[in-house]
Design a protein around this motif. Structure first.
Motif, mmCIF file in Angstrom:
data_model
loop_
_atom_site.group_PDB
_atom_site.id
_atom_site.type_symbol
_atom_site.label_atom_id
_atom_site.label_comp_id
_atom_site.label_asym_id
_atom_site.label_seq_id
_atom_site.Cartn_x
_atom_site.Cartn_y
_atom_site.Cartn_z
ATOM 1 N N ASN A 282 -0.337 1.277 2.908
ATOM 2 C CA ASN A 282 0.083 1.668 1.572
ATOM 3 C C ASN A 282 1.311 0.864 1.192
ATOM 4 O O ASN A 282 2.120 0.504 2.034
ATOM 5 N N GLN A 283 1.439 0.594 -0.089
ATOM 6 C CA GLN A 283 2.600 -0.109 -0.618
ATOM 7 C C GLN A 283 2.800 -1.454 0.075
ATOM 8 O O GLN A 283 3.873 -1.793 0.546
ATOM 9 N N ASN B 16 9.674 2.463 -3.407
ATOM 10 C CA ASN B 16 8.431 3.231 -3.381
ATOM 11 C C ASN B 16 8.618 4.484 -2.539
ATOM 12 O O ASN B 16 9.406 4.507 -1.593
ATOM 13 N N LEU B 17 7.875 5.499 -2.868
ATOM 14 C CA LEU B 17 7.971 6.757 -2.144
ATOM 15 C C LEU B 17 6.578 7.313 -1.938
ATOM 16 O O LEU B 17 5.815 7.481 -2.888
ATOM 17 N N LEU B 18 6.235 7.567 -0.689
ATOM 18 C CA LEU B 18 4.974 8.224 -0.354
ATOM 19 C C LEU B 18 5.288 9.648 0.052
ATOM 20 O O LEU B 18 6.194 9.894 0.840
ATOM 21 N N SER B 19 4.517 10.573 -0.467
ATOM 22 C CA SER B 19 4.736 11.963 -0.070
ATOM 23 C C SER B 19 3.400 12.682 -0.016
ATOM 24 O O SER B 19 2.399 12.210 -0.550
ATOM 25 N N GLY B 20 3.390 13.810 0.628
ATOM 26 C CA GLY B 20 2.155 14.580 0.747
ATOM 27 C C GLY B 20 1.269 14.010 1.834
ATOM 28 O O GLY B 20 1.711 13.338 2.753
ATOM 29 N N ASN B 21 -0.022 14.302 1.711
ATOM 30 C CA ASN B 21 -0.997 13.837 2.698
ATOM 31 C C ASN B 21 -1.449 12.430 2.326
ATOM 32 O O ASN B 21 -2.324 12.245 1.501
ATOM 33 N N VAL B 22 -0.845 11.439 2.935
ATOM 34 C CA VAL B 22 -1.167 10.041 2.641
ATOM 35 C C VAL B 22 -2.237 9.583 3.623
ATOM 36 O O VAL B 22 -2.057 9.650 4.829
#
Length: 116
Positions: A100-101, A67-73
């Motif tokens: 998240n995730q 999984n990959l989180l990017s930006g304003n999480v």
């Protein structure tokens, strides 16, 4: 294959136990006197209660990967209001997550021992 055999063996064992124990109707329990506070205190933690057979089986498998989180999480807040359980009866389960995730797995086992 082993899992199927285990399930069948457990089902057969439970059927045998129920057949051997016999069934008790609800009306038969109406005449049973409730336990006193002293009796309840004495049986705390199953102290003074004869051993009973119990089978519990719980299997949970989860995987979070790649999984990959990017930006304003942004994650949320967890809150339970003051009166959230005001009219609740029985057994409640609350699961909260602000991440998240995340994989959430929950299991509830309720053990009731009734000696007649």
């Amino acid at each position: 294959m082993g899992y199927v055999i285990r399930r069948k063996l457990k089902a057969a064992l439970l059927a045998l136990l129920f057949a051997a124990a016999g069934f008790v109707s609800a009306e038969e329990w109406l005449d049973v006197a409730p336990m006193s506070a002293d009796q309840l205190a004495d049986s705390s933690g199953r102290q003074g209660v004869p051993l009973q057979l119990q089978i519990n089986n719980n299997q949970q498998n989860a995987n979070v990967s790649d999984n990959l989180l990017s930006g304003n999480v942004v994650t949320g807040d967890n809150s339970i209001s003051d009166n959230a359980f005001g009219n609740m009866s029985g057994i409640a389960t609350v699961i909260q997550n602000t991440g998240n995730q995340v994989v959430i797995q929950d299991s509830t086992q309720i053990n009731i021992l009734i000696n007649h």
